[in-house]
Design a protein around this motif. Structure first.
Motif, PDB file in Angstrom:
ATOM      1  N   GLY C 513      38.848   2.018 -28.737  1.00 29.97           N
ATOM      2  CA  GLY C 513      38.057   0.931 -28.193  1.00 29.97           C
ATOM      3  C   GLY C 513      38.460   0.487 -26.801  1.00 29.97           C
ATOM      4  O   GLY C 513      37.895  -0.450 -26.252  1.00 29.97           O
ATOM      5  N   ARG C 514      39.458   1.110 -26.220  1.00 30.20           N
ATOM      6  CA  ARG C 514      39.851   0.746 -24.866  1.00 30.20           C
ATOM      7  C   ARG C 514      39.627   1.916 -23.926  1.00 30.20           C
ATOM      8  O   ARG C 514      39.740   3.074 -24.332  1.00 30.20           O
ATOM      9  N   LEU C 515      39.370   1.602 -22.681  1.00 34.84           N
ATOM     10  CA  LEU C 515      39.223   2.640 -21.683  1.00 34.84           C
ATOM     11  C   LEU C 515      40.618   2.981 -21.186  1.00 34.84           C
ATOM     12  O   LEU C 515      41.289   2.147 -20.581  1.00 34.84           O
ATOM     13  N   THR C 516      41.087   4.198 -21.475  1.00 38.28           N
ATOM     14  CA  THR C 516      42.463   4.491 -21.090  1.00 38.28           C
ATOM     15  C   THR C 516      42.565   5.112 -19.711  1.00 38.28           C
ATOM     16  O   THR C 516      43.647   5.313 -19.203  1.00 38.28           O
ATOM     17  N   GLY C 517      41.425   5.438 -19.123  1.00 35.97           N
ATOM     18  CA  GLY C 517      41.507   5.960 -17.769  1.00 35.97           C
ATOM     19  C   GLY C 517      40.208   6.596 -17.339  1.00 35.97           C
ATOM     20  O   GLY C 517      39.338   6.880 -18.155  1.00 35.97           O
ATOM     21  N   VAL C 518      40.062   6.779 -16.031  1.00 38.59           N
ATOM     22  CA  VAL C 518      38.893   7.461 -15.495  1.00 38.59           C
ATOM     23  C   VAL C 518      39.394   8.586 -14.607  1.00 38.59           C
ATOM     24  O   VAL C 518      40.248   8.386 -13.752  1.00 38.59           O
ATOM     25  N   VAL C 519      38.869   9.791 -14.819  1.00 39.86           N
ATOM     26  CA  VAL C 519      39.384  10.966 -14.145  1.00 39.86           C
ATOM     27  C   VAL C 519      38.277  11.590 -13.303  1.00 39.86           C
ATOM     28  O   VAL C 519      37.153  11.731 -13.767  1.00 39.86           O
ATOM     29  N   GLU C 520      38.600  11.949 -12.062  1.00 39.27           N
ATOM     30  CA  GLU C 520      37.641  12.703 -11.251  1.00 39.27           C
ATOM     31  C   GLU C 520      37.505  14.092 -11.844  1.00 39.27           C
ATOM     32  O   GLU C 520      38.498  14.700 -12.263  1.00 39.27           O
ATOM     33  N   ASN C 521      36.285  14.603 -11.907  1.00 42.55           N
ATOM     34  CA  ASN C 521      36.088  15.903 -12.538  1.00 42.55           C
ATOM     35  C   ASN C 521      36.397  17.035 -11.558  1.00 42.55           C
ATOM     36  O   ASN C 521      35.530  17.647 -10.973  1.00 42.55           O
ATOM     37  N   ARG C 522      37.710  17.293 -11.395  1.00 37.75           N
ATOM     38  CA  ARG C 522      38.096  18.438 -10.566  1.00 37.75           C
ATOM     39  C   ARG C 522      38.762  19.463 -11.461  1.00 37.75           C
ATOM     40  O   ARG C 522      38.924  19.257 -12.647  1.00 37.75           O
ATOM     41  N   VAL C 523      39.178  20.556 -10.852  1.00 41.98           N
ATOM     42  CA  VAL C 523      39.901  21.559 -11.620  1.00 41.98           C
ATOM     43  C   VAL C 523      41.129  20.894 -12.244  1.00 41.98           C
ATOM     44  O   VAL C 523      41.828  20.127 -11.592  1.00 41.98           O
ATOM     45  N   GLY C 524      41.326  21.172 -13.516  1.00 41.10           N
ATOM     46  CA  GLY C 524      42.478  20.581 -14.189  1.00 41.10           C
ATOM     47  C   GLY C 524      42.200  19.256 -14.836  1.00 41.10           C
ATOM     48  O   GLY C 524      43.051  18.695 -15.524  1.00 41.10           O
ATOM     49  N   ALA C 525      40.967  18.764 -14.676  1.00 37.53           N
ATOM     50  CA  ALA C 525      40.636  17.469 -15.257  1.00 37.53           C
ATOM     51  C   ALA C 525      40.771  17.499 -16.770  1.00 37.53           C
ATOM     52  O   ALA C 525      41.120  16.500 -17.383  1.00 37.53           O
ATOM     53  N   GLU C 526      40.502  18.687 -17.389  1.00 39.77           N
ATOM     54  CA  GLU C 526      40.534  18.738 -18.844  1.00 39.77           C
ATOM     55  C   GLU C 526      41.900  18.359 -19.409  1.00 39.77           C
ATOM     56  O   GLU C 526      41.985  17.758 -20.471  1.00 39.77           O
ATOM     57  N   TRP C 527      42.941  18.711 -18.678  1.00 43.08           N
ATOM     58  CA  TRP C 527      44.287  18.393 -19.191  1.00 43.08           C
ATOM     59  C   TRP C 527      44.494  16.895 -19.193  1.00 43.08           C
ATOM     60  O   TRP C 527      44.968  16.313 -20.162  1.00 43.08           O
ATOM     61  N   GLU C 528      44.100  16.300 -18.087  1.00 41.60           N
ATOM     62  CA  GLU C 528      44.272  14.863 -17.952  1.00 41.60           C
ATOM     63  C   GLU C 528      43.436  14.135 -19.022  1.00 41.60           C
ATOM     64  O   GLU C 528      43.923  13.233 -19.700  1.00 41.60           O
ATOM     65  N   VAL C 529      42.179  14.577 -19.172  1.00 42.27           N
ATOM     66  CA  VAL C 529      41.314  13.945 -20.161  1.00 42.27           C
ATOM     67  C   VAL C 529      41.883  14.124 -21.560  1.00 42.27           C
ATOM     68  O   VAL C 529      41.941  13.190 -22.361  1.00 42.27           O
ATOM     69  N   GLY C 530      42.311  15.330 -21.851  1.00 39.86           N
ATOM     70  CA  GLY C 530      42.870  15.621 -23.171  1.00 39.86           C
ATOM     71  C   GLY C 530      44.039  14.717 -23.490  1.00 39.86           C
ATOM     72  O   GLY C 530      44.200  14.237 -24.611  1.00 39.86           O
ATOM     73  N   ARG C 531      44.865  14.488 -22.477  1.00 33.36           N
ATOM     74  CA  ARG C 531      46.042  13.648 -22.683  1.00 33.36           C
ATOM     75  C   ARG C 531      45.618  12.202 -22.973  1.00 33.36           C
ATOM     76  O   ARG C 531      46.128  11.548 -23.877  1.00 33.36           O
ATOM     77  N   LEU C 532      44.628  11.742 -22.221  1.00 35.33           N
ATOM     78  CA  LEU C 532      44.166  10.365 -22.404  1.00 35.33           C
ATOM     79  C   LEU C 532      43.476  10.182 -23.758  1.00 35.33           C
ATOM     80  O   LEU C 532      43.520   9.114 -24.359  1.00 35.33           O
ATOM     81  N   MET C 533      42.823  11.264 -24.217  1.00 34.39           N
ATOM     82  CA  MET C 533      42.050  11.151 -25.460  1.00 34.39           C
ATOM     83  C   MET C 533      42.934  10.856 -26.654  1.00 34.39           C
ATOM     84  O   MET C 533      42.465  10.285 -27.640  1.00 34.39           O
ATOM     85  N   VAL C 534      44.147  11.269 -26.611  1.00 39.39           N
ATOM     86  CA  VAL C 534      45.016  10.996 -27.746  1.00 39.39           C
ATOM     87  C   VAL C 534      45.915   9.798 -27.462  1.00 39.39           C
ATOM     88  O   VAL C 534      46.930   9.594 -28.116  1.00 39.39           O
ATOM     89  N   GLY C 535      45.556   9.031 -26.477  1.00 47.72           N
ATOM     90  CA  GLY C 535      46.244   7.759 -26.290  1.00 47.72           C
ATOM     91  C   GLY C 535      47.275   7.743 -25.188  1.00 47.72           C
ATOM     92  O   GLY C 535      48.000   6.766 -25.037  1.00 47.72           O
ATOM     93  N   GLY C 536      47.333   8.838 -24.390  1.00 43.59           N
ATOM     94  CA  GLY C 536      48.279   8.865 -23.283  1.00 43.59           C
ATOM     95  C   GLY C 536      47.927   7.825 -22.226  1.00 43.59           C
ATOM     96  O   GLY C 536      46.784   7.394 -22.132  1.00 43.59           O
ATOM     97  N   GLU C 537      48.929   7.422 -21.458  1.00 42.22           N
ATOM     98  CA  GLU C 537      48.695   6.422 -20.419  1.00 42.22           C
ATOM     99  C   GLU C 537      48.049   7.081 -19.206  1.00 42.22           C
ATOM    100  O   GLU C 537      48.243   8.267 -18.946  1.00 42.22           O
ATOM    101  N   SER C 538      47.271   6.313 -18.515  1.00 38.98           N
ATOM    102  CA  SER C 538      46.675   6.806 -17.286  1.00 38.98           C
ATOM    103  C   SER C 538      47.758   6.890 -16.215  1.00 38.98           C
ATOM    104  O   SER C 538      48.627   6.043 -16.134  1.00 38.98           O
ATOM    105  N   ARG C 539      47.690   7.967 -15.408  1.00 40.65           N
ATOM    106  CA  ARG C 539      48.717   8.090 -14.380  1.00 40.65           C
ATOM    107  C   ARG C 539      48.394   7.253 -13.176  1.00 40.65           C
ATOM    108  O   ARG C 539      47.259   7.180 -12.762  1.00 40.65           O
TER     109      ARG C 539
END
Ligand SMILES: Nc1ncnc2c1ncn2[C@@H]1O[C@H](COP(=O)(O)OP(=O)(O)OP(=O)(O)O)[C@@H](O)[C@H]1O
Ligand SMILES: [Mg+2]
Lengths: 372, 311, 539
Positions: C513-539
């Motif tokens: 229910g919380r927005l954990t981050g917003v990522v620009e869709n560049r190469v490598g974005a999937e890793w960042e998104v994947g990390r955030l999806m399981v509750g990782g902190e936004s960098r």
């Protein structure tokens, strides 16, 4: 709970409303035959009995006029029920709305027609009747709209309260001093709804036909009607598409009550001129069934209601002549209703059969075939 | 003095409540079962009338109250088979069939009663009460609560049975599934038709029994239309109970007591117009509904026939 | 001969009886009013094999499976199980034959607990073996790597979890054949991997599995044999030898060709077919003008949802903002709050700079806000009304379809015909009851309705759920085109990461229910998104 196939936009089939009527003839005959067998068993002549019904209900000039007169309140109630049922609102409280409106119209009627000019008095009373009917739905309507409370429960409660309240009024404030039985004062005959020229049918039947026609038109041709159908068929979809569901629920409920109240007004102002305590014509339930058999199609209720009016007017007479209780006709009507559902089943099955392909399906019927 | 008044009043209220509440309890329990299974039995009142009439006739000629009650149960069962065939097997409109059934039952019982007893009005003896030792000795309440015909205790036992079946048996689970999402039950390999049929037969039997109780135990006589809306009150009680048998019990006796209120009041010398008293239970329910905004949860598929594979 | 791209070893079970099919369908025909859903369909399903059934939306896959599971009765044809002709007259018969099914549309009862759902049909009469069921559930759940509380109401689970419960249910019933009709449409990538693992296990045990999906790469990951249906007919079957021996791209091309015929050419090499995004879209200049803005929006959770808490985001003009996250992390709450179907209890929502916090649903629609719901049957459509009416359902009372409250049928029908054509909705006519359409076609109807009539911003919730490859491609193109050419902004909620990577300019991540981050869709974005999806902190 109701699923009404939307003829809302699709076809311009005039025959659409003839269907239910045509289908009704068979079951009526079956019901009459069953009733005939019962008559035979009790040692009466069914032909004479049914002859009496027809004579009194249809083929005598006074009989047909009485039947048509009876149709007026029934059609108005049917119109009211259709508005509610289309929106899947179970306005089971018709009796309460009807009797309360009747009591109030006959309570205030004698006074009002005495002071107001003739036409105006009647109009005011009719509006009053409609208003009472509508107001009596407000509690169930609001409880449903705001809390989602089931209206079967609340409108049934309101109907029981309404029936008793009507009696209290008739026995109390509205009680006539001129009679020993508790009843209201009588509106003089010449102040009641006028008759159609050359007949003894009061003009209420015109209101009723107009109401039924209007409901049919609104339900099939207008955006309001479609909104009601959407609400009735899928309330969540109604919310999703942006229909103001609360408001629509209350409005539909109140329109329904208004028609039923108007039915009472027309019956009192057209036929009786007063009400007696504990009077309850019990129109409600059978009408329910008829309205469903007409598939909530207002025009299709006209012949069904007409038939019912003939049966109930003529049946009364025939039963008395045959030395049977009035309630004999209840049984016949019940059986006819049962047989009517059955023919509907047969028709639906025939339709389904027609689409079963056993060998060599036609290429034209392939998926998407319509636009390829 | 005032003590005596209150205890007479209470006793009248309670025994009257049981007398008027029992048919509501039986019919309400039955209706609850079919509602849970997704069938709205609007014809409940008709089944009660059939049961009331048949029970009375059987009891009159067999000189046995018990046979009479059984006869009433059977009559209700037979009436409900009509609904089983029309609504469950053929998938026809439950409302129309229910109303047709009610109207037919009203007609048949009234015609038959008038033909048979229209002039004689025979009556039944009252049914022997079963006095529960000790408990019936409780002052004021004991006599009215624990000195009742055996069938009353049977009715109470049925509450427990209904509760247990609905909560903790496969049959109960299947019943509820038939009312919530029949296609899910069907997909799980259980016949929706069979499940709903059983539910309706139970409704019919209990409705019939309730009607028979009215004519045999309650009035000792059958008169046309004697149920007087009891079937509809049964439907309301069942809906308000949200599928809990105990609530049917509570609802039925509250209704029953408010019905017997006027008699009880008259006993202690207070006269209230009958119409006001008649109105009270319904006003009470409405007020309670408004205050508690109690949402009656109805099964999702209530009232809709199930046809496999239709969408 | 082409070289093998995948080892065959380990994929074909040792116990498999190659000689005879477990289920053989012969000449099945099934017609509905106006359509022949199955036209002389024959196919054989073997034990120890995953048989993939592919085909475009409305091809007749679900119909065929419904016949196998006893839900529909065929008009003609026969079914053999273990070489004996059988009549499957009801789902009970199917279950008795050991045929278990996961239906396309859920058969869970939302107000029942998970356990109660699983107990359905297990006992008879008065018996009820709760303990046994509980133990069984534990075991299967562990196999599947699923963690569900057996005592929670099924309706409270996220759709993905519900789908897992359905699979568990089917595994109990299917001792010989397991039918899975789009079982993965709501699963997370992790869930799909687990399911594939279980399917391989079951295969080893000799079960025959029929697997329906619109994701080709999934089909090829687990499938041994592939049958393609088109317009109710079998186009062809690829035998295991072919399937295992042909290189992936070539295989995909062949299957797509079978599925769509001459239309397949347009699909060559598109991302939807490969199931993997390769080239990232070129970065565009996006005007800074905010179309939709959420400021600290919170929504109270209902019945076991997570609600949303303090969500702030901005969607700019012509931008596609993705919302990633495992299903059940507040996606629906977010979408409904924006659409106006749910009250927000804190924060504010601005549309074009003005607050719409108190605006009604229809007022928001009039301002150009559209919402493609993920619950197409429950709220998206009215199944008893016609396709035509459903297409204008959000415009009741508006011109040109209504004039002063009066309907103009010709206008509606004309518009409906145009949309049916434009979005390739397979229906016998525009007067057909909407409920009879195939799942994917109902989804197309929904999209057709929302993407027409000049939208300004569209909230998509799982827009391509249940669509076939071709339609998915068309829909994604349309979303992209709307954004780029007509500057229609989009809030694209999806559980499919590939879809988000394919379409979005930026991707926000919802977690509990919380927005954990917003990522620009560049190469490598999937890793960042994947990390955030399981509750990782936004960098
Ligand atoms: N019960 C029904 N009544 C009428 N038509 C139906 C019914 N079931 C299916 N159809 C029609 O049969 C055709 C095939 O539908 P089916 O559901 O089998 O497609 P599908 O291949 O599963 O498609 P999807 O991928 O979209 O789920 C469709 O055109 C649909 O409209
Ligand atoms: Mg399908």
């Amino acid at each position: 709970m109701v699923e009404v196939e939307g003829e809302v936009i699709p076809r311009k089939r005039w025959g659409a409303w003839l269907g239910p009527v045509g289908q009704s003839i068979g079951p009526i005959l079956l019901g009459l035959v069953a009733g005939g067998i019962l008559l035979l068993l009790t040692g009466r002549n069914p032909l004479a009995f049914y002859g009496d019904i027809l004579k009194r209900g249809l083929f005598s000039s006074s009989g047909v006029q009485d039947s048509i007169t009876r149709m007026a309140p029934l059609l108005l109630m049917a119109a009211g029920l259709i508005v509610a049922f289309r929106a899947n609102i179970w306005n089971i409280g018709g009796d309460g709305q009807f009797l309360l409106a009747a009591a109030i119209v006959s309570g205030f009627g004698p006074g009002l027609v005495a002071v107001l000019p003739a036409g105006l008095g009647l109009v005011v009373l009719c509006l009053l009747a409609a208003l009472v009917g509508a107001l009596w739905t407000i509690i169930p309507a609001l409880l449903k709209a705001v809390y989602g409370m089931n209206e079967v429960i609340t409108s049934l409660m309101m109907t029981f309260v309404g029936v008793n309240l009507a009696n209290l009024l008739i026995k109390g404030p509205f009680r006539s001093q001129k009679t020993s039985v508790p009843q209201t004062d009588v509106i003089p005959h010449d102040k009641l709804l006028p008759y159609l020229p050359g007949t003894r049918i009061h003009v209420g039947i015109l209101f009723a036909l107009v109401a039924v026609g209007a409901v049919y038109y609104v339900m099939t041709r207008t955006s309001f009607g479609l909104r009601l159908s959407v609400l009735g068929a899928n309330p969540r979809a109604a919310v999703h598409v942006g229909i103001d569901v609360r408001r629509l629920t209350v409005v539909a409920f109140m329109i329904s009550g208004a028609f039923i109240g108007l039915a009472a007004g027309v019956e009192i102002l057209g036929v009786w001129g007063y009400v007696r305590a504990d009077w309850n014509p019990n129109f409600g339930l059978t009408l329910f069934a008829l309205v469903f058999l007409a598939r909530l199609n207002a025009l299709a209720t006209i012949p069904l209601v007409g038939f019912y009016a003939i049966i109930s007017m003529g049946g009364h007479y025939a039963a008395r002549r045959a030395g049977l209780p009035d309630d004999f006709m209840l049984m016949v009507v019940g059986l006819i209703l049962l047989f009517m559902t059955l023919t509907e089943y047969v028709a639906a099955r025939r339709e389904r059969r027609a689409t079963r392909l056993v060998a060599g399906p036609k290429a034209a019927l392939r998926p998407g075939g319509a636009h390829e | 003095m005032s003590n005596l008044l209150t205890s007479t009043f209470l006793a009248a209220l309670i025994s009257g409540g049981i007398l008027a509440g029992m048919p509501l309890l039986l019919a309400g329990l039955g209706e609850m079962v079919s509602e849970r299974a997704g069938v709205l039995n609007i014809g409940l009142e008709g089944m009660m009338l059939m049961g009331g009439y048949a029970g009375f006739v059987v009891a009159l000629y067999s000189h046995s109250h018990w046979l009479g009650l059984f006869g009433g149960l059977l009559a209700g069962l037979v009436a409900s088979t009509v609904m089983v065939i029309f609504c469950v097997r053929l998938g026809l409109d439950q409302i129309v069939v229910g109303i047709a059934l009610l109207v037919t039952a009203e007609g048949i019982t009234s015609v038959l009663q008038r033909a048979q007893f229209g002039t004689t009005y025979p009556r039944l003896d009252s049914m022997a009460a079963l006095k529960i030792p000790v408990l019936s000795g409780i002052p004021a309440l004991g006599e009215s609560l624990f000195n009742q015909p055996l069938v009353v205790y049977v009715g109470l036992a049925l509450v427990a049975v209904a509760h247990w079946v609905l909560r903790s048996t496969s049959m109960g689970l299947h019943l509820r599934a038939a009312g919530e999402k029949p296609q899910a039950l069907d997909a799980a390999g259980v016949s929706v038709t069979a499940t709903r049929s059983v539910a309706l037969l139970v409704t019919g039997s209990l409705g019939g029994l309730g009607g028979a109780y009215m004519s045999i135990v309650g009035a000792g006589i059958f008169v046309p239309f004697m149920t007087h809306g009891a079937g509809f009150i049964g439907i309301v009680i069942a809906m308000l109970s949200r599928g809990r048998a105990v609530w049917v019990l509570i609802g039925a006796f509250l209704f029953g007591m408010s019905v017997s209120l006027s008699t009880a009041l008259q006993l202690v010398g207070v006269n209230v117009p009958q119409d006001v008293v008649n109105m009270l239970p319904f006003v009470a329910v409405l007020v309670a509904l408004v205050i508690f905004a109690r949402e009656a949860y109805l099964p999702a598929a209530l009232g809709s026939p199930y046809v496999r594979g239709s969408r | 001969m082409v070289e093998m791209t995948r080892p065959v070893a380990g994929r074909s079970g040792a116990t498999r009886d190659l000689s005879a099919p477990v289920v053989e369908i012969r000449g099945i025909c099934k017609a509905f009013p106006g359509v022949v859903a199955n036209d002389d369909v024959s196919l054989a399903v073997f034990g120890g094999e995953v048989h993939c059934l592919l085909g475009e939306n409305g091809a007749g896959k679900s119909t065929l499976m419904n016949i196998l599971s006893g839900m529909y009765q065929p008009d003609a044809g026969s079914i053999m199980v273990d070489g004996q002709e059988v009549r499957i007259g009801s789902p009970r018969d199917a279950l008795d034959l050991g045929i278990g099914t996961v239906y396309q549309h859920t058969t869970l009862i939302p107000v029942f607990t998970v356990l109660e759902n699983l107990l359905l049909g297990q006992g008879r009469g008065l018996s009820m073996d709760q303990k046994g069921a509980l133990a069984g559930l534990k075991k299967v759940a562990a196999d599947l790597g699923v963690d569900v509380d057996p005592h929670v109401q099924a309706g409270r689970l996220a759709l993905g979890q519900q789908q897992q419960v359905e699979i568990i249910k089917a595994l109990w019933g299917g001792s010989r054949v397991l039918i899975l009709d789009e079982p993965t449409s709501m699963l997370t990538p992790q869930g799909i991997v687990e399911l594939e693992r279980v399917l391989l296990q079951l295969k080893e045990r000799g079960l025959a599995i029929i697997f329906i999906t619109h994701k080709l790469h999934e089909a090829l990951d687990v499938g041994d044999r592939v049958t393609v249906l088109r317009q109710g007919r079998v186009v062809g079957t690829l035998e295991p030898d072919t399937v295992h021996a042909t290189p992936r791209p070539e295989l995909q091309e062949r299957i797509v060709g079978m599925m769509f015929g001459e239309e397949a050419a347009a699909l060559a090499g598109v991302a939807e077919v490969r199931g993997q995004v390769t080239g990232r879209r070129a970065r565009r200049e996006i005007s800074p003008e905010a179309v939709l803005e959420l400021r600290g929006v919170s929504v109270e959770p209902q019945r076991g949802e997570v609600g949303i808490h303090d969500v702030s985001l901005i969607v700019r003009r012509g931008e596609i903002l993705g919302v990633a996250g495992v299903d059940g992390n507040g996606q629906r709450e977010l979408a409904e709050a924006i659409a106006g179907q749910r009250a927000i209890h804190r924060g504010d929502i601005l549309l074009g700079g003005t607050s719409i916090r108190h605006a009604s649903i229809s007022a928001r629609q009039r301002q150009g806000l559209r919402y493609v719901t993920d619950d197409r049957l429950g709220e998206g459509t009215v199944s008893s009304l016609s396709v035509a009416v459903n297409l204008v359902l959000k415009r009741i009372g508006d011109g040109p379809f209504w004039r002063r409250g009066l309907v103009r049928e010709d206008a509606i029908n004309e518009c409906a015909l145009g949309l049916v054509e434009g979005f390739d909705i397979k229906t016998p006519s525009v007067q057909t009851r909407c409920g009879t359409l195939s799942g994917g076609n109902i989804q197309k109807l929904l999209l057709a309705r929302e993407l027409s009539f000049e939208p300004k911003i569209v909230v998509y919730n799982k827009p391509t759920h249940g669509l076939d490859v071709k339609t998915t491609h068309v829909v994604r193109d349309r979303i992209r085109e709307l954004a780029e050419k007509e500057y229609v902004s989009a809030l694209l909620i999806s559980t499919d990461l590939e879809e988000l990577l394919d379409l979005c300019d930026r991707i926000a991540v919802l977690f509990r229910g919380r927005l954990t981050g917003v990522v620009e869709n560049r190469v490598g974005a999937e890793w960042e998104v994947g990390r955030l999806m399981v509750g990782g902190e936004s960098r």
